[in-house]
Design a protein around this motif. Sequence first.
Motif, mmCIF file in Angstrom:
data_model
loop_
_atom_site.group_PDB
_atom_site.id
_atom_site.type_symbol
_atom_site.label_atom_id
_atom_site.label_comp_id
_atom_site.label_asym_id
_atom_site.label_seq_id
_atom_site.Cartn_x
_atom_site.Cartn_y
_atom_site.Cartn_z
ATOM 1 N N LEU A 71 0.632 -1.368 -0.327
ATOM 2 C CA LEU A 71 -0.303 -0.376 0.412
ATOM 3 C C LEU A 71 1.416 1.578 0.187
ATOM 4 C CD1 LEU A 71 -3.147 -1.111 2.500
ATOM 5 C CD2 LEU A 71 -2.628 -1.040 0.159
ATOM 6 N N ASN A 72 1.890 1.256 0.784
ATOM 7 C CA ASN A 72 2.747 2.282 0.673
ATOM 8 C C ASN A 72 3.596 2.789 -0.461
ATOM 9 O OD1 ASN A 72 3.394 4.027 2.908
ATOM 10 N ND2 ASN A 72 3.521 1.932 4.003
ATOM 11 N N GLU A 73 4.532 2.134 -1.231
ATOM 12 C CA GLU A 73 4.279 1.631 -2.697
ATOM 13 C C GLU A 73 3.180 2.244 -3.329
ATOM 14 O OE1 GLU A 73 6.757 -2.668 -2.843
ATOM 15 O OE2 GLU A 73 5.752 -2.001 -5.244
ATOM 16 N N LEU A 74 2.068 1.480 -3.554
ATOM 17 C CA LEU A 74 1.540 2.558 -4.446
ATOM 18 C C LEU A 74 0.861 3.814 -3.802
ATOM 19 C CD1 LEU A 74 -0.014 0.899 -6.467
ATOM 20 C CD2 LEU A 74 -2.299 0.369 -4.548
ATOM 21 N N SER A 75 0.902 3.603 -2.986
ATOM 22 C CA SER A 75 0.362 5.470 -3.103
ATOM 23 C C SER A 75 1.019 6.124 -3.111
ATOM 24 C CB SER A 75 0.537 5.795 -1.045
ATOM 25 O OG SER A 75 1.433 5.424 -0.794
ATOM 26 N N THR A 76 2.432 5.972 -2.649
ATOM 27 C CA THR A 76 3.904 6.915 -3.378
ATOM 28 C C THR A 76 4.030 7.504 -4.634
ATOM 29 O OG1 THR A 76 5.255 5.696 -1.708
ATOM 30 C CG2 THR A 76 6.138 7.299 -2.794
ATOM 31 N N GLN A 77 3.941 6.186 -5.286
ATOM 32 C CA GLN A 77 4.006 5.849 -6.955
ATOM 33 C C GLN A 77 2.741 6.890 -7.444
ATOM 34 O OE1 GLN A 77 4.515 2.051 -8.527
ATOM 35 N NE2 GLN A 77 6.179 1.740 -7.549
ATOM 36 N N LEU A 78 1.974 6.576 -7.021
ATOM 37 C CA LEU A 78 0.867 7.507 -7.592
ATOM 38 C C LEU A 78 0.483 8.145 -6.797
ATOM 39 C CD1 LEU A 78 -1.327 3.912 -8.965
ATOM 40 C CD2 LEU A 78 0.280 4.890 -9.743
ATOM 41 N N ASN A 79 0.711 8.516 -5.568
ATOM 42 C CA ASN A 79 -0.328 9.714 -4.989
ATOM 43 C C ASN A 79 -1.278 9.568 -5.110
ATOM 44 O OD1 ASN A 79 0.379 12.358 -3.911
ATOM 45 N ND2 ASN A 79 -0.011 13.579 -5.060
ATOM 46 N N LEU A 80 -1.359 8.104 -4.062
ATOM 47 C CA LEU A 80 -2.393 8.064 -3.631
ATOM 48 C C LEU A 80 -2.856 8.338 -2.303
ATOM 49 C CD1 LEU A 80 -3.310 4.998 -6.125
ATOM 50 C CD2 LEU A 80 -4.457 7.156 -5.897
ATOM 51 N N GLY A 81 -4.037 9.426 -1.925
ATOM 52 C CA GLY A 81 -4.236 8.647 -0.389
ATOM 53 C C GLY A 81 -5.144 7.602 0.065
ATOM 54 N N ILE A 82 -4.720 6.409 0.504
ATOM 55 C CA ILE A 82 -5.280 4.811 1.235
ATOM 56 C C ILE A 82 -5.671 4.780 2.739
ATOM 57 C CG2 ILE A 82 -5.026 2.064 0.939
ATOM 58 C CD1 ILE A 82 -3.247 2.501 -0.941
ATOM 59 N N ASN A 83 -6.698 4.480 2.840
ATOM 60 C CA ASN A 83 -7.513 4.174 4.296
ATOM 61 C C ASN A 83 -7.888 2.987 4.341
ATOM 62 O OD1 ASN A 83 -7.543 7.090 5.211
ATOM 63 N ND2 ASN A 83 -9.648 7.262 4.613
ATOM 64 N N ILE A 84 -7.610 2.418 5.549
ATOM 65 C CA ILE A 84 -7.394 0.933 5.574
ATOM 66 C C ILE A 84 -7.741 0.988 7.155
ATOM 67 C CG2 ILE A 84 -5.706 -0.282 6.427
ATOM 68 C CD1 ILE A 84 -5.667 -0.652 3.949
ATOM 69 N N LEU A 85 -9.123 0.063 7.144
ATOM 70 C CA LEU A 85 -9.950 -0.107 8.473
ATOM 71 C C LEU A 85 -9.952 -0.774 9.554
ATOM 72 C CD1 LEU A 85 -13.376 0.335 6.239
ATOM 73 C CD2 LEU A 85 -12.228 2.029 8.168
ATOM 74 N N GLU A 86 -8.631 -0.821 10.556
ATOM 75 C CA GLU A 86 -8.451 -1.459 11.181
ATOM 76 C C GLU A 86 -9.197 -2.796 11.909
ATOM 77 O OE1 GLU A 86 -7.196 -0.200 15.387
ATOM 78 O OE2 GLU A 86 -5.790 -1.416 15.574
ATOM 79 N N ASP A 87 -10.619 -2.635 11.735
ATOM 80 C CA ASP A 87 -12.066 -3.383 12.814
ATOM 81 C C ASP A 87 -11.750 -4.638 11.516
ATOM 82 O OD1 ASP A 87 -12.849 -1.568 11.345
ATOM 83 O OD2 ASP A 87 -14.550 -1.694 13.031
ATOM 84 N N GLN A 88 -11.343 -3.935 10.181
ATOM 85 C CA GLN A 88 -11.816 -5.363 9.184
ATOM 86 C C GLN A 88 -10.608 -6.131 8.662
ATOM 87 O OE1 GLN A 88 -14.780 -5.515 7.206
ATOM 88 N NE2 GLN A 88 -15.204 -4.451 9.603
ATOM 89 N N LEU A 89 -9.267 -5.934 8.996
ATOM 90 C CA LEU A 89 -8.280 -6.671 8.939
ATOM 91 C C LEU A 89 -8.665 -7.951 9.186
ATOM 92 C CD1 LEU A 89 -5.006 -4.276 9.366
ATOM 93 C CD2 LEU A 89 -6.550 -4.996 7.392
ATOM 94 N N PRO A 90 -8.599 -8.699 8.289
ATOM 95 C CA PRO A 90 -8.478 -10.282 8.924
ATOM 96 C C PRO A 90 -7.175 -10.565 9.482
ATOM 97 C CG PRO A 90 -8.157 -10.570 6.383
ATOM 98 C CD PRO A 90 -7.865 -8.660 6.816
ATOM 99 N N VAL A 91 -6.838 -10.613 10.705
ATOM 100 C CA VAL A 91 -5.628 -11.745 11.398
ATOM 101 C C VAL A 91 -6.439 -12.422 12.235
ATOM 102 C CG1 VAL A 91 -3.792 -10.992 12.827
ATOM 103 C CG2 VAL A 91 -5.166 -9.080 11.800
ATOM 104 N N ARG A 92 -5.612 -13.913 11.839
ATOM 105 C CA ARG A 92 -5.868 -14.999 13.417
ATOM 106 C C ARG A 92 -5.337 -14.827 14.234
ATOM 107 N NH1 ARG A 92 -6.741 -19.191 9.769
ATOM 108 N NH2 ARG A 92 -6.065 -19.028 8.078
ATOM 109 N N PRO A 93 -5.703 -15.057 15.214
ATOM 110 C CA PRO A 93 -5.863 -14.795 16.844
ATOM 111 C C PRO A 93 -4.266 -15.295 17.537
ATOM 112 C CG PRO A 93 -7.725 -16.254 16.833
ATOM 113 C CD PRO A 93 -7.201 -15.885 15.282
ATOM 114 N N GLU A 94 -4.211 -16.728 15.801
ATOM 115 C CA GLU A 94 -2.837 -16.673 16.626
ATOM 116 C C GLU A 94 -1.313 -15.747 15.813
ATOM 117 O OE1 GLU A 94 -5.021 -18.473 15.663
ATOM 118 O OE2 GLU A 94 -4.541 -20.762 15.509
#
Lengths: 359, 77, 337
Positions: free
Chosen positions: C230-253
């Motif tokens: 996402l950082n590569e993309l936002s820098t290369q194309l000058n994009l603003g990127i928003n990520i929602l923490e509560d939507q990130l799929p992360v296993r409890p382990e």
Amino acid sequence: MSFFNTYRNPALVKDCLDVIRTEAKKPIKLMEVCGGHTHAIQRYGLPSLLPSNIELLSGPGCPVCVTNRSYIDQAIHLASDTQNIICTYGDLLRVPGSISSLEKVKALGHSVEIVLSPLQCLEMAKQNPDKHIVFLGIGFETTAPATAATILEAEKKKIKNFSVFSAHKTMPAAMKALAGEQPLLNGYICPGHVSSITGARMYSFLPEKHGIACVIAGFEPLDLLECILMLIRQVNSNHPKVQIQYKRAVTINGNKKAQQILEKVFKPVNDYWRGLGRINGSGLAIENRYEEFDTNSRLYLPPYEISEPAGCICGDILKGIQKPNECGLFRSACTPANPIGACMVSNEGACNAYYSYKP
Amino acid sequence: MCLSIPGKILSIKDQMATIDISGSQYQAGTHLVENAKVGDLVLIHSGFIIQMLTPEEAEETREILREILKNDETSKK
Amino acid sequence: MSDTVLLAHGSGGIKTQQLIQDYFFKLFDNPILNEATDSAVLDRPKGKICLTTDNFVVQPQDFPGGDIGKLAVCGTINDLAVSGAKPQYLSVGFILEEGLLLSDLMRYVKSMANTAKSAGVRIVTGDTKVVQRNNCDHLYINTTGIGTIQSEQEHISSGRKIKSGDAILINGYIGDHGMAIFSTRFPKQVSTKLLSDCNCLNELIGDLLAKKCKINFMRDPTRGGVAGVLNELSTQLNLGINILEDQLPVRPEVSGLCEILGFDPLYLANEGKVLLICPKEESEKILNIWRKHPLGKNARQIGHISNEHKGLVVMQTCYGGKRLIDPMISDPLPRIC
């Protein structure tokens, strides 16, 4: 796990923030002295949620940040001897000394190993009987007991090729030194895990002598917000005292067994804090009785001079007098990839946390 | 590190505890605490258990928090 | 045959021929390879081709959920697939350490052959070198891949069609590979049932292309993780990127070990994940197709392209707070504070 539901419940966070907004009537300056708190505060985006009259300052509680450069230089010296294997927490690997870092000398073929626990050093000592294992002991009252317990284990297991190069420090001495320099500070968000070892009692001089409110906090969003609310209430009532928010881990007297082990193995000495200077009785050196496990007694260490990088205002940042973005080097010359000052080095340093988490 | 979440002791052998943290296991020394036993909730730091926790304490904190918020409701009225 | 790799296996003599015959020809078996020519002779496809190459030096070579052979095939297939191409052919280059167990080599070669076969890709040419002991870590593998691409997919790898409001999707849990590999470095301290997500994504992505889904960008978040891409993309194309923490799929382990080691799952490597950016109105269609595939069961939207904070990746925390997601400086290190 219900744990997250309890301390990360967004609805409760919102309620807590509403109460804080209602009750925070005047400007309040609070300092978190623990790097873990600095990180949690940024990680959960709390500064963007708190009312603007609550100012959070980041104190000296990141052990990597306050470790002076000459310690790194000496560790590099130890690593350059092929007889030694240097064991360290990952935190220290990229910290710049005056000319190099442990990461760079590792690349040149010197033995530098990352450990998760100092006990791993003892395994390594057994596996490498012809080498000397040096553990770089950094950290406050939370990590120092682990080092102390490891030294006792080494004694019990009669391990002869292991020693600790101690840069351990104690927190209250620094908080005392800072309290004298920070007349405008209203309250301390006191460290959670340091306090779980030491107990809450050790902070009582802060409200009594310096009029500073103290609340010991946990590391979850609700822990921190509740702590901030408790501090606001102390300030509003003009009645500073020591309170424990982090009751599930902290008591008045702390962890007695850990304290005993700490006292058995270490003795207080005057120590130099990067950015803050010399603070009396703030360092932990190994007791004479255990000098066979003290790198200072076992190996030759070259003399050093203490110096700070030019233009760096880490000292003022650690004291809470200035903020990272007020430094001329911040984000230009000094970045996490190329840290100049102590506070940019560690993930938990105030400058690093600012750089990483401030949109 | 300091943002540690509590773990639960699964077993103890030779002063080393196997601790469950959300489904993964971590080894920690019991040297710094008294009477660690299987099932206990603990805080871990740098490879050692540094403090014992009880679920009651967690519950209590939640209750205290509720109280604080409630007090405020009453003080507003 | 002896039980370890010898320098003679790379000499070009009889042992080299034996190795090629008994291992590579036998297992990679296909008509193009079997011609045993210096260059593979391939039919010219209609339209354009995509070409990509990758080196595999993973340590340990056997990890939970896969091995270096499987990874070397998946990695290159995925680089083609996320570009919108249909992977067709692979070349493979081995650098083997003198003393490598032939049984280990056989296992990795089998693993490559099986992975390529089930992905419908042929290994058509290769090379083997043997280096002296201690001059490499068991073995290194290079794979180069050729895929065919339709003109309507050519924009996918550059992301030049991305616009504000677009949805950012991922096909499942993040950080599994990075954490599974890391846990093997401290076997006495950390143990987990986590498996690497190492898998070929060409079928999962092929399903979308077959159903004419509108895709503006795809990339596989390997080293550097989701934050890296996402950082590569936002820098290369000058994009603003928003990520929602509560939507990130992360296993409890993964999140549990992250807490104790001081890692952030956003920076951990994945080997079976694709980040996809599409017009907002297309996201449901894509997610529905993905969720029917075993590798997309836990697919979801994790953020969107914003008009604000151009050039930066910003995460909205569960509590409405905001924080910056930086590019990673170097591999995450376990830390105590």
